[in-house]
Motif scaffolding. Structure first.
Motif, PDB file in Angstrom:
ATOM      1  N   GLU A 171      34.989  32.866  30.574  1.00 26.85           N
ATOM      2  CA  GLU A 171      35.241  32.809  32.017  1.00 26.85           C
ATOM      3  C   GLU A 171      36.678  33.196  32.343  1.00 26.85           C
ATOM      4  OE1 GLU A 171      35.983  29.322  35.303  1.00 26.85           O
ATOM      5  OE2 GLU A 171      34.340  29.019  33.875  1.00 26.85           O
ATOM      6  N   ALA A 195      38.951  32.463  35.268  1.00 24.79           N
ATOM      7  CA  ALA A 195      39.059  31.668  36.500  1.00 24.79           C
ATOM      8  C   ALA A 195      39.945  32.401  37.499  1.00 24.79           C
ATOM      9  CB  ALA A 195      39.636  30.296  36.186  1.00 24.79           C
ATOM     10  N   PRO A 196      39.555  32.472  38.751  1.00 27.50           N
ATOM     11  CA  PRO A 196      40.360  33.205  39.739  1.00 27.50           C
ATOM     12  C   PRO A 196      41.636  32.455  40.109  1.00 27.50           C
ATOM     13  CG  PRO A 196      38.504  32.134  40.815  1.00 27.50           C
ATOM     14  CD  PRO A 196      38.306  31.920  39.335  1.00 27.50           C
ATOM     15  N   LYS A 225      43.983  31.066  42.793  1.00 24.48           N
ATOM     16  CA  LYS A 225      43.763  30.654  44.177  1.00 24.48           C
ATOM     17  C   LYS A 225      45.049  30.218  44.876  1.00 24.48           C
ATOM     18  CE  LYS A 225      39.000  29.168  43.286  1.00 24.48           C
ATOM     19  NZ  LYS A 225      38.017  28.041  43.360  1.00 24.48           N
ATOM     20  N   ALA A 282      36.408  36.562  42.783  1.00 18.92           N
ATOM     21  CA  ALA A 282      35.398  35.622  42.301  1.00 18.92           C
ATOM     22  C   ALA A 282      35.668  35.319  40.824  1.00 18.92           C
ATOM     23  CB  ALA A 282      34.006  36.213  42.490  1.00 18.92           C
ATOM     24  N   GLU A 283      34.903  34.395  40.277  1.00 17.47           N
ATOM     25  CA  GLU A 283      35.007  34.103  38.848  1.00 17.47           C
ATOM     26  C   GLU A 283      34.599  35.343  38.055  1.00 17.47           C
ATOM     27  OE1 GLU A 283      32.021  31.771  36.126  1.00 17.47           O
ATOM     28  OE2 GLU A 283      33.285  30.318  37.199  1.00 17.47           O
ATOM     29  N   ARG A 315      34.621  37.582  33.973  1.00 17.00           N
ATOM     30  CA  ARG A 315      34.265  37.426  32.571  1.00 17.00           C
ATOM     31  C   ARG A 315      35.110  38.370  31.717  1.00 17.00           C
ATOM     32  NH1 ARG A 315      31.892  33.859  34.477  1.00 17.00           N
ATOM     33  NH2 ARG A 315      29.763  33.093  34.097  1.00 17.00           N
ATOM     34  N   TRP A 344      25.707  37.178  32.330  1.00 19.80           N
ATOM     35  CA  TRP A 344      26.674  36.676  33.317  1.00 19.80           C
ATOM     36  C   TRP A 344      26.028  35.689  34.283  1.00 19.80           C
ATOM     37  CZ3 TRP A 344      31.131  40.235  35.065  1.00 19.80           C
ATOM     38  CH2 TRP A 344      32.010  39.556  35.901  1.00 19.80           C
ATOM     39  N   TRP A 369      25.381  36.143  37.564  1.00 14.69           N
ATOM     40  CA  TRP A 369      26.055  36.167  38.858  1.00 14.69           C
ATOM     41  C   TRP A 369      25.067  35.960  40.014  1.00 14.69           C
ATOM     42  CZ3 TRP A 369      28.338  40.954  36.413  1.00 14.69           C
ATOM     43  CH2 TRP A 369      27.339  41.880  36.091  1.00 14.69           C
ATOM     44  N   ARG A 401      46.483  37.090  34.762  1.00  9.22           N
ATOM     45  CA  ARG A 401      45.486  37.128  35.835  1.00  9.22           C
ATOM     46  C   ARG A 401      46.043  37.651  37.154  1.00  9.22           C
ATOM     47  NH1 ARG A 401      43.416  31.473  36.597  1.00  9.22           N
ATOM     48  NH2 ARG A 401      45.359  30.888  35.569  1.00  9.22           N
ATOM     49  N   THR A 429      44.226  39.649  40.314  1.00  9.70           N
ATOM     50  CA  THR A 429      44.339  38.998  41.621  1.00  9.70           C
ATOM     51  C   THR A 429      44.820  39.979  42.693  1.00  9.70           C
ATOM     52  OG1 THR A 429      44.824  36.874  40.547  1.00  9.70           O
ATOM     53  CG2 THR A 429      45.427  37.089  42.871  1.00  9.70           C
TER      54      THR A 429
END
Length: 710
Positions: free
Chosen positions: A520, A522-523, A525, A549-550, A552, A592, A594, A683, A687
């Motif tokens: 995963e 993770a986004p 935020k 979104a999340e 992979r 996934w 989704w 990340r 983003t």
């Protein structure tokens, strides 16, 4: 002076206290009484180098008690062994020694402990070395304590030395304290892992002011061979076979023990597999909550688990006298580090098994850690400049992080180095400059790096010892124990004592387990703090129309399974995605799950691996029968910050550096976009790219990458 020369009355007094401490009618081990007498009767500075389990804590607790009974002040013990302090305090109490601790694990007790110290109701105060950097303790408690100090004890004293396997900057502060102590205050330093170079360095740092020769320090060295340990090395060709061996044979190892892994993800992967195959094991890493760590340690002590699958986070300070085995999945970077970790086993049992299962990824991991802790002139100048430009302010680490392009962990380590070298000073609320400057000692750090690499080579030699060359003697010799002799028990002395056969079903099961794909992403935020210092007004949470979104990734680069293959593709020459990885990517996408299927594929422009990323994006689009809209356009050359920078600088160098091409925009309206990149480090690239895509009309952005660090 020899042990037989100790006054008989003193011997009797000390032995009575020893019985109270241990609960047994034992006499002293060779060297213990000599050390205690040198401290109490002669007030000397003493360095004790003795193997794990010899009884170094007995020396300092008994010496503290005997000094106190002679009217001396409280003894200060500096130790990193927070996990062991509670047990040590209990043992000291049994011997009539009033001992308490101040460390990060008992903050709720600090006020009462310091009140007892001020009232002269303690014989011993144990502190972690980090307390010496705490402004309140350093400025309000330490001066008064040193004025009436009975004895200073430095436990795990190899941490003082640059040349030790586990050097810690916080320990460097101890040298200044020692140099300024009156010569009548005895000093004891203890360690089980010091070669001759480290011994000389520590002895020099224990010397009184004006004498750095170390000649005034009494050095007591004993044999470092551990008779209870049976050593072995089993070299297997891949991770699947090593994991299969553990799965097949862990249950036959005596008692309970520790299985060490080199990285967090390796420990987690191995724990999952072993638990799925019926073994009662639990992961113990640097990411484990401190309260949970204590619970896991207790579970192992009480034999409620077969093993802790641990990183080096479970090291100095864990004491289970009947620990039955230590197995390493991957080798530590030096024989000295290895000796320290296996020293957890066989303290109070006649036999304990120690097995090393080396991996081909070990050298790469060693090299990463060898360089990660090294300061640089460039980074130090950035920190000192930031502090100098704000002479009237105290700068917190968080604020400094927004001013210098350094991540939090290396920034904190650098500040410790600068402080012990006198360039900065820690005060309440943060850091200030002392104005003394700092010069990078290139010769010193080059020498340390050469030493680390020589230790790595020595570890490889240990793994390859031929029959007849004893493994225990080799480890003892690495610690310059000239008296080491063949143990007669290890696999090179007596032949392999461990099973070598592997059940092919176990290998197949390990291969299936390690073949799992999909991690995963993770986004992000929340915007990083301190962006205002970089001229950016962003703060708080990302807007609902900006966040990804999340996502992979195929695998973490440190995973036991796909990690090596992914790492080779990302860190090697730029080339299209290998067929093996392409097949694995298809599996990630298929698994996934989704909520909304992608409508279009977009890639992140890559300077390092344009062919790799382009082929990955095109391949995903082809398999998913999706249109490939191409890559985002780099603006002004693309990102201007390093992927290794801290969050604030990384983000500042990414904002405005991607553009959605006009021909792509029409394909984004209300679409779910699969955003493809090669590697996830911070990340922030994903983003910022997702924010651009959503700003151009995309309804959903699903990040995907081959690999992820961590």
């Amino acid at each position: 002076m020899t042990e037989t020369a100790v006054d008989s009355a003193f011997h009797a007094e000390a032995r009575e206290r020893l019985t109270a401490l241990t609960g047994r009618d034992d006499d002293f081990r060779p060297g213990q009484l000599e050390a205690i007498s040198a401290l109490v009767e002669q007030r000397r500075r003493v360095l004790v180098v003795q193997k794990t389990g010899w009884g170094k804590s007995a020396v300092y607790f008994l010496a503290a008690h005997l000094l106190r009974s002679r009217g001396r002040g409280v003894s200060l013990i500096v130790s990193p062994l927070i996990a062991l302090m509670r047990d040590q305090i209990a043992a000291a109490t049994r011997a009539g020694v009033r001992a308490q601790a101040v460390n990060s694990a008992n903050a709720h007790e600090w006020d009462s402990v310091l009140e007892a110290l001020a009232a002269d109701e303690l014989d011993v105060l144990l502190i972690s070395p980090e307390r010496l950097a705490n402004p309140r303790f350093r400025d309000e408690v330490l001066p008064g304590l040193l004025d009436r100090l009975g004895m200073l004890v430095v436990d795990e004293a190899h941490c003082i030395s640059d040349w030790g396997h586990d050097f810690r900057p916080d320990y460097r502060r101890i040298g200044e304290i020692v140099r300024n102590l009156p010569t009548a205050v005895p000093v004891l330093a203890t360690t089980a892992t010091a070669n001759s170079r480290v011994v000389e360095d520590v002895a020099a740092q224990l010397s009184p002011a004006g004498d750095a020769s170390g000649k005034e320090v009494l050095v007591l060295r004993g044999s470092l061979s551990r008779d209870s340990l049976r050593l072995g090395v089993l070299t297997l060709p891949d991770s699947e076979q090593r994991i299969a061996w553990l799965t097949q044979h862990l249950g036959s190892l005596a008692g309970s023990g520790i299985v060490y892994a080199l990285t967090v993800s390796q420990a987690q992967d191995l724990t999952r597999h072993l638990r799925e195959h019926g073994h009662d094991v639990v992961a113990y890493t640097g990411q484990t909550d401190p309260d949970e760590r204590a619970q896991l340690e207790q579970a192992l002590k009480e034999n409620r688990v077969k093993a802790l699958i641990a990183t080096s986070a479970l090291g100095m300070g864990f004491d289970k006298p009947d620990l039955g085995f230590v197995v390493h999945l991957g080798a530590p970077s030096s024989p000295v580090s290895y000796y320290q970790q296996i020293g957890r086993a066989g303290r109070a049992v006649d036999n304990a098994d120690v097995l090393l299962l080396p991996g081909r990824e070990d050298v790469r991991i060693w090299e990463h850690f060898a360089q990660a802790s090294m300061p640089t002139q460039e980074r130090a100048d950035a920190v000192l400049t930031a502090l100098a430009e704000h002479p009237e302010e105290t700068l917190s680490v968080a604020r400094l992080e927004a001013m210098v392009e350094i991540r939090r962990s290396p920034l904190e380590l650098l500040l410790k180095v600068l402080e012990v070298d006198g360039a900065v000073h820690r005060v309440r609320g943060g850091w200030v400059s002392t104005g003394r400057g700092w010069v990078y000692d290139a010769e010193r750090y080059d020498t340390i790096l050469r030493l680390r690499r020589a230790e790595q080579q020595s570890m490889l030699e240990y793994e390859r010892l031929p029959p007849g060359q004893c493994r225990m003697a080799y480890l003892a010799a690495a610690l310059d124990d000239a008296a080491a002799t063949a143990c007669g028990r290890c696999d090179t002395c007596a032949g392999p004592w461990f099973p070598r056969e592997l059940d092919q079903d176990s290998v197949s099961e390990a291969r299936v387990s390690m073949d799992r794909v999909g991690v995963e992403i993770a986004p992000r935020k929340q915007w990083p703090t301190g962006l205002g210092a970089l001229g950016l007004s962003l703060k708080g949470r990302l807007g609902p129309g900006e966040v990804a979104a999340e996502g992979r990734a195929l695998a973490r680069l440190s995973d036991l399974g796909w990690g090596p293959t992914v790492r080779e593709a990302i860190q090697g020459e730029d080339a299209p995605v290998p067929d093996q990885l392409a097949s694995a990517v298809v599996r990630v996408l298929a698994e996934w799950g989704w909520e909304r299927r992608p409508d279009v594929v977009v890639s992140v422009p890559s300077r390092r691996h344009p062919r790799l990323v382009d082929s990955l994006a095109r391949g995903v689009a082809q398999v998913g029968r999706l249109p490939y809209a191409g890559a985002l356009e780099p603006v002004d050359g693309g990102p201007s910050s390093s992927p290794e920078a801290n969050s604030a600088f990384r983000l500042a160098g990414l904002l405005g550096r991607f553009r959605v091409p006009e021909e792509m925009a029409s394909q984004l309206q209300g679409a779910a976009v699969l955003l493809v990149d090669d590697e996830v480090i911070s990340r922030w690239t994903l983003t910022v790219a997702a924010r651009e895509l959503r700003g151009a009309g995309a309804d959903l952005v699903l990040p995907f990458a081959l690999g992820m660090r961590g």
